[in-house]
Write an enzyme that holds these catalytic residues in place. Sequence first.
Site, PDB file in Angstrom:
ATOM      1  N   HIS A 109      39.890  41.716  38.773  1.00 51.49           N
ATOM      2  CA  HIS A 109      39.439  41.183  37.483  1.00 51.49           C
ATOM      3  C   HIS A 109      38.717  42.291  36.718  1.00 51.49           C
ATOM      4  O   HIS A 109      37.884  43.004  37.294  1.00 51.49           O
ATOM      5  CB  HIS A 109      38.493  39.998  37.717  1.00 51.49           C
ATOM      6  CG  HIS A 109      37.961  39.412  36.453  1.00 51.49           C
ATOM      7  ND1 HIS A 109      38.699  38.540  35.676  1.00 51.49           N
ATOM      8  CD2 HIS A 109      36.790  39.594  35.805  1.00 51.49           C
ATOM      9  CE1 HIS A 109      37.982  38.208  34.603  1.00 51.49           C
ATOM     10  NE2 HIS A 109      36.824  38.825  34.668  1.00 51.49           N
ATOM     11  N   SER A 136      36.319  44.245  39.325  1.00 52.52           N
ATOM     12  CA  SER A 136      35.951  43.620  40.601  1.00 52.52           C
ATOM     13  C   SER A 136      37.197  43.226  41.372  1.00 52.52           C
ATOM     14  O   SER A 136      38.194  42.816  40.779  1.00 52.52           O
ATOM     15  CB  SER A 136      35.164  42.318  40.357  1.00 52.52           C
ATOM     16  OG  SER A 136      34.065  42.517  39.509  1.00 52.52           O
TER      17      SER A 136
HETATM   18  C1  GAR Z   1      44.383  44.251  34.737  1.00 55.15           C
HETATM   19  O1  GAR Z   1      43.455  44.847  33.868  1.00 55.15           O
HETATM   20  C2  GAR Z   1      43.741  43.144  35.537  1.00 55.15           C
HETATM   21  O2  GAR Z   1      42.430  43.431  35.929  1.00 55.15           O
HETATM   22  C3  GAR Z   1      43.779  42.024  34.544  1.00 55.15           C
HETATM   23  O3  GAR Z   1      45.023  42.121  33.920  1.00 55.15           O
HETATM   24  C4  GAR Z   1      45.429  43.487  33.926  1.00 55.15           C
HETATM   25  C5  GAR Z   1      46.791  43.577  34.573  1.00 55.15           C
HETATM   26  O4  GAR Z   1      47.307  44.868  34.427  1.00 55.15           O
HETATM   27  N1  GAR Z   1      43.615  40.750  35.181  1.00 55.15           N
HETATM   28  C6  GAR Z   1      43.052  39.699  34.604  1.00 55.15           C
HETATM   29  O5  GAR Z   1      42.622  39.717  33.468  1.00 55.15           O
HETATM   30  C7  GAR Z   1      42.990  38.466  35.471  1.00 55.15           C
HETATM   31  N2  GAR Z   1      42.349  37.409  34.793  1.00 55.15           N
HETATM   32  P1  GAR Z   1      48.609  45.300  35.235  1.00 55.15           P
HETATM   33  O6  GAR Z   1      49.657  44.202  35.024  1.00 55.15           O
HETATM   34  O7  GAR Z   1      49.030  46.589  34.610  1.00 55.15           O
HETATM   35  O8  GAR Z   1      48.239  45.456  36.676  1.00 55.15           O
END
Ligand code: GAR
Length: 210
Positions: A109, A136
């Site tokens: 997160h 986190s």
């Molecule tokens: C990341 O920043 C992750 O922490 C966030 O979405 C993005 C996914 O990036 N997650 C959330 O917001 C969960 N509620 P990615 O698809 O490139 O890994």
Amino acid sequence: PLRIAVLASGRGSNLQAIMDAIAAGTLDAQMVGVFSDRRRAPVLERAERAGVPAVSVQRKRFPDRQAYETELFSRIDTTRPDLIVCAGYMRLLGAAAVDAHAGRIINIHPSLLPAHKGLHTHQQALDARASEHGASVHYVTAELDGGPVIAHACLPVLPGDDAERLAARVLQREHPLLVATLRLFAARRIELRDEAIHIDGLRLEAPMKL
Ligand code: GAR
């Protein structure tokens, strides 16, 4: 090796970081499947390119969340994962799915939980005039972004930061944070017991800083 399944909705850069670490031999794990609630998510293409089974289970094809999650997790369970990693999975998980996989689902997160749960975490941090921000990794419970926090990656909020710049700097830290946390799982050093995190058998009192 630790059998990892990833649940994701979008871009898949965290999935890529895990697969790259496995390919480089720095994470003793096997990616057994990638699952998405979206049919054409880039994360599925990344999995296919790496030769990993990629499955989409679209929420809209089911009458309610329970039916959707029953199908989703029956597909996930066929890959027999030791650990399910939510990496940009943008839905809440229901209690049935979480309880059936207690201590075996984690999430990354983009905030220092318990601060800034939910969406738009970088804007939330700016609005709160936070001097520190980050990401986190936590165990998933049915409460939104509420499970025990395993590790934080902390970084300063800089003058001139906007949500986009902050998001980019946080994302750079997410990838090593997630891989480092997964090494603990791969080494079987971490366990959730009585709702508390134990590392090498000792109760973790505060999130690790990775
Ligand atoms: C990341 O920043 C992750 O922490 C966030 O979405 C993005 C996914 O990036 N997650 C959330 O917001 C969960 N509620 P990615 O698809 O490139 O890994």
